[in-house]
Design an enzyme around this catalytic site. Structure first.
Site, PDB file in Angstrom:
ATOM      1  CD  GLU A   1     -15.890   3.561 -27.542  1.00 39.86           C
ATOM      2  OE1 GLU A   1     -14.507   3.118 -26.944  1.00 39.86           O
ATOM      3  OE2 GLU A   1     -15.979   3.955 -28.400  1.00 39.86           O
TER       4      GLU A   1
ATOM      5  CD  GLU B   1      -1.406   3.991   3.887  1.00 45.67           C
ATOM      6  OE1 GLU B   1      -1.255   3.298   2.731  1.00 45.67           O
ATOM      7  OE2 GLU B   1      -2.754   4.093   4.175  1.00 45.67           O
TER       8      GLU B   1
ATOM      9  CG  HIS C   1      -1.859  -0.902   0.963  1.00 40.71           C
ATOM     10  ND1 HIS C   1      -3.084  -1.041   1.873  1.00 40.71           N
ATOM     11  CD2 HIS C   1      -2.196  -1.818   0.043  1.00 40.71           C
ATOM     12  CE1 HIS C   1      -3.920  -2.088   1.414  1.00 40.71           C
ATOM     13  NE2 HIS C   1      -3.599  -2.427   0.337  1.00 40.71           N
TER      14      HIS C   1
ATOM     15  NE  ARG D   1     -12.103   1.872 -27.254  1.00 39.77           N
ATOM     16  CZ  ARG D   1     -11.935   1.643 -28.544  1.00 39.77           C
ATOM     17  NH1 ARG D   1     -11.058   1.229 -29.166  1.00 39.77           N
ATOM     18  NH2 ARG D   1     -13.046   1.952 -29.285  1.00 39.77           N
TER      19      ARG D   1
ATOM     20  CB  CYS E   1      -1.836   0.984   6.320  1.00 37.73           C
ATOM     21  SG  CYS E   1      -1.149   0.342   4.751  1.00 37.73           S
TER      22      CYS E   1
HETATM   23  N1  AI9 Z   1     -17.174   7.156 -35.217  1.00 41.55           N
HETATM   24  C1  AI9 Z   1     -16.511   7.577 -33.855  1.00 41.55           C
HETATM   25  C2  AI9 Z   1     -16.440   6.717 -32.744  1.00 41.55           C
HETATM   26  N2  AI9 Z   1     -17.134   5.434 -33.090  1.00 41.55           N
HETATM   27  C3  AI9 Z   1     -17.066   4.369 -32.150  1.00 41.55           C
HETATM   28  C4  AI9 Z   1     -17.691   3.124 -32.498  1.00 41.55           C
HETATM   29  O1  AI9 Z   1     -18.565   2.877 -31.744  1.00 41.55           O
HETATM   30  C5  AI9 Z   1     -16.719   1.965 -32.284  1.00 41.55           C
HETATM   31  O2  AI9 Z   1     -16.186   1.808 -31.185  1.00 41.55           O
HETATM   32  C6  AI9 Z   1     -15.495   2.506 -33.325  1.00 41.55           C
HETATM   33  O3  AI9 Z   1     -15.543   2.074 -34.482  1.00 41.55           O
HETATM   34  C7  AI9 Z   1     -14.294   1.648 -32.740  1.00 41.55           C
HETATM   35  O4  AI9 Z   1     -13.309   1.099 -33.753  1.00 41.55           O
HETATM   36  P1  AI9 Z   1     -11.985   0.459 -33.233  1.00 41.55           P
HETATM   37  O5  AI9 Z   1     -12.405  -0.180 -31.859  1.00 41.55           O
HETATM   38  O6  AI9 Z   1     -10.899   1.741 -32.913  1.00 41.55           O
HETATM   39  O7  AI9 Z   1     -11.687  -0.464 -34.020  1.00 41.55           O
HETATM   40  N3  AI9 Z   1     -16.112   7.094 -31.649  1.00 41.55           N
HETATM   41  C8  AI9 Z   1     -15.184   8.220 -31.578  1.00 41.55           C
HETATM   42  O8  AI9 Z   1     -14.840   8.584 -30.487  1.00 41.55           O
HETATM   43  N4  AI9 Z   1     -15.260   9.014 -32.430  1.00 41.55           N
HETATM   44  C9  AI9 Z   1     -15.722   8.848 -33.826  1.00 41.55           C
HETATM   45  O9  AI9 Z   1     -15.620   9.631 -34.698  1.00 41.55           O
HETATM   46  N1  AOF Z   2      -4.764   0.739  -1.549  1.00 37.39           N
HETATM   47  C1  AOF Z   2      -4.548   0.944  -0.320  1.00 37.39           C
HETATM   48  C2  AOF Z   2      -5.762   0.624   0.644  1.00 37.39           C
HETATM   49  N2  AOF Z   2      -6.761   0.104   0.054  1.00 37.39           N
HETATM   50  C3  AOF Z   2      -7.765  -0.512   0.964  1.00 37.39           C
HETATM   51  O1  AOF Z   2      -7.377  -2.099   1.445  1.00 37.39           O
HETATM   52  C4  AOF Z   2      -8.225  -3.064   0.354  1.00 37.39           C
HETATM   53  C5  AOF Z   2      -7.082  -3.792  -0.395  1.00 37.39           C
HETATM   54  O2  AOF Z   2      -6.446  -4.472   0.791  1.00 37.39           O
HETATM   55  P1  AOF Z   2      -5.233  -5.481  -0.112  1.00 37.39           P
HETATM   56  O3  AOF Z   2      -6.176  -6.627  -0.540  1.00 37.39           O
HETATM   57  O4  AOF Z   2      -4.454  -5.899   1.505  1.00 37.39           O
HETATM   58  O5  AOF Z   2      -4.620  -4.815  -0.920  1.00 37.39           O
HETATM   59  C6  AOF Z   2      -8.973  -1.820  -0.594  1.00 37.39           C
HETATM   60  O6  AOF Z   2     -10.182  -2.450  -0.813  1.00 37.39           O
HETATM   61  C7  AOF Z   2      -9.216  -0.740   0.349  1.00 37.39           C
HETATM   62  O7  AOF Z   2     -10.113  -0.692   1.370  1.00 37.39           O
HETATM   63  N3  AOF Z   2      -5.717   1.072   1.894  1.00 37.39           N
HETATM   64  C8  AOF Z   2      -4.709   1.919   2.398  1.00 37.39           C
HETATM   65  O8  AOF Z   2      -4.585   1.956   3.594  1.00 37.39           O
HETATM   66  N4  AOF Z   2      -3.556   2.128   1.330  1.00 37.39           N
HETATM   67  C9  AOF Z   2      -3.517   1.735   0.093  1.00 37.39           C
HETATM   68  O9  AOF Z   2      -2.667   2.137  -0.772  1.00 37.39           O
HETATM   69 ZN    ZN Z   3      -3.167  -0.245   3.689  1.00 40.45          ZN
END
Ligand code: AI9
Ligand code: AOF
Ligand code: ZN
Length: 364
Positions: A293, A53, A51, A185, A85
């Site tokens: 999307e 900390e 984590h 993405r 932590c």
């Molecule tokens: N047509 C447009 C979009 N079009 C998004 C479409 O829904 C589809 O996700 C795309 O064609 C994705 O293609 P690939 O995953 O890159 O192969 N999305 C955008 O942000 N701008 C646009 O102009």
């Molecule tokens: N990542 C993070 C925390 N995450 C806390 O601990 C859980 C994950 O625990 P573990 O599976 O042990 O990694 C998470 O769901 C959240 O509640 N806590 C913190 O003090 N500091 C950290 O940096």
């Molecule tokens: Zn922690």
């Protein structure tokens, strides 16, 4: 003298550099300050790793004695994949702990703070709390609702069109905006589209960024299992593809898709597939956020079921017109403007020649 906000902002910025990498864990940053000097810092980089900390105290060593710890999330108090932590903080010798927000994880939820206060450490909670909550909006939603956080991304012309009536849509938005979508993405666990987009665009739905990124799981809403066997998304060499369909579809088709490495899940069907059922199942399968999307039918189904947690709408400086051009939210007709789903605008940004509007559903 730099104040608490200054150091908490640094901790938040540290945490944010791991965006999309810590799922299902939150993003956390920690800064240790002694006499105005930073003697330790750290962030949580990946679930299962130490984590924030732990890294900060490792760097601070004895300088932690009498120092102040700034941490963007309440120190954990449970044994998950890593030890608590809060105990580490207690033993470190820090005299003051400043926390941005309590941990909504039921396993912590105030227990970490109690351990510190019972040890006589001064604890301040709520410094830059809004920023911390925004940074961990996905984690908070997961903890409170046991559901993935759903982001609806739309790309449309100024007059609200996503494609011509024949489906032609390349491109609405420019290079910069489209690249920003690929960075989004890269940060999410899953990307979801309807069969309409598969049939219209034959998209790859992979992350293409210069430095190479993580490919989200590709989720296809396809109640009639109409995904063509030669659709790009049936090539599972680079990314997983999970198709949600209705029971009783063509077994041969299903077997052929399974043979290509596609996973096929069934879901109950009302007017369309039961999206709440699908999201609950995705959460069980480890998906903590989903980028929806499109197209218009799927977007509208998520909208009308109140399942969208964040809107990211790209608007291109162009007007398409066209009586039957496609729009981002379609579905069955509405009778009155009162049926509109109300939002709150959060930000407007210029991305290349386009605008990006971020909005949230209006809190009831
Ligand atoms: N047509 C447009 C979009 N079009 C998004 C479409 O829904 C589809 O996700 C795309 O064609 C994705 O293609 P690939 O995953 O890159 O192969 N999305 C955008 O942000 N701008 C646009 O102009
Ligand atoms: N990542 C993070 C925390 N995450 C806390 O601990 C859980 C994950 O625990 P573990 O599976 O042990 O990694 C998470 O769901 C959240 O509640 N806590 C913190 O003090 N500091 C950290 O940096
Ligand atoms: Zn922690």
């Amino acid at each position: 003298m730099k104040n608490d906000q200054y150091f908490m902002k640094l901790a938040l910025d540290l945490a944010s550099t791991a965006k999309g990498k810590t799922n299902p864990n939150p993003l956390v940053g920690a800064i240790i300050v002694k006499d105005g000097m930073i003697v330790g810092s750290g962030l949580h980089r990946k679930a299962g790793e130490p984590h924030a900390e732990v890294h900060a105290f490792h760097m601070a060593g004895d300088h932690a004695k009498g120092a102040t710890l700034y941490v963007t999330l309440e120190p954990c108090s449970h044994f998950g994949k890593t030890p608590p932590c809060a105990n580490l903080v207690k033993e470190s010798g820090v005299s003051r702990v400043v926390i941005a927000m309590k941990d909504p994880n039921p396993l912590v939820a105030g227990r970490g703070i109690k351990i510190l206060e019972d040890a006589g450490i001064e604890v301040v909670v709520g410094i830059l709390e809004q920023e911390a909550r925004r940074l961990n909006e996905r984690f908070i939603h997961n903890m409170l609702k046991q559901m993935p956080f759903v982001i609806s991304k739309v790309a449309m012309t100024l007059d609200g069109k996503i494609a011509a009536s024949n489906g032609h849509s390349k491109w609405v938005t420019g290079e910069a905006a489209r690249q920003k979508v690929h960075y989004l993405r890269n940060e999410v666990d899953a990307i979801l589209v309807g069969i309409g987009t598969i049939l219209a665009d034959d998209p790859m739905l992979t992350t293409r960024i210069p430095e190479g990124g993580k490919n989200p799981v590709r989720i296809i809403i396809d109640s009639g299992l109409r995904t063509p066997l030669d659709a790009k998304i049936t090539d599972c060499s680079e990314a997983e593809t999970w198709i949600f369909t209705h029971e009783g579809v063509d077994e041969e088709k299903e077997a052929a898709l399974l043979g290509k490495g596609v996973q096929v899940y069934s879901a109950p069907q009302g007017e369309g597939l039961d999206l709440t059922f699908i999201l609950k199942q995705l959460f069980e399968l480890g998906i903590t956020d989903v980028l929806v999307e499109g197209g218009g039918e799927v977007n509208n189904a998520f909208l009308r079921e109140g399942l969208i947690n964040k809107f990211q709408v790209y608007i291109a400086p162009k007007v398409l017109g066209g009586r039957h051009s496609l729009t981002p939210f379609t579905g069955k007709d509405v009778e009155s403007m009162d049926e509109a789903v109300e939002l709150e605008f959060d930000s407007v940004e210029h991305i290349g020649d386009d605008l990006l509007i971020t909005a949230y559903p209006k809190q009831q």
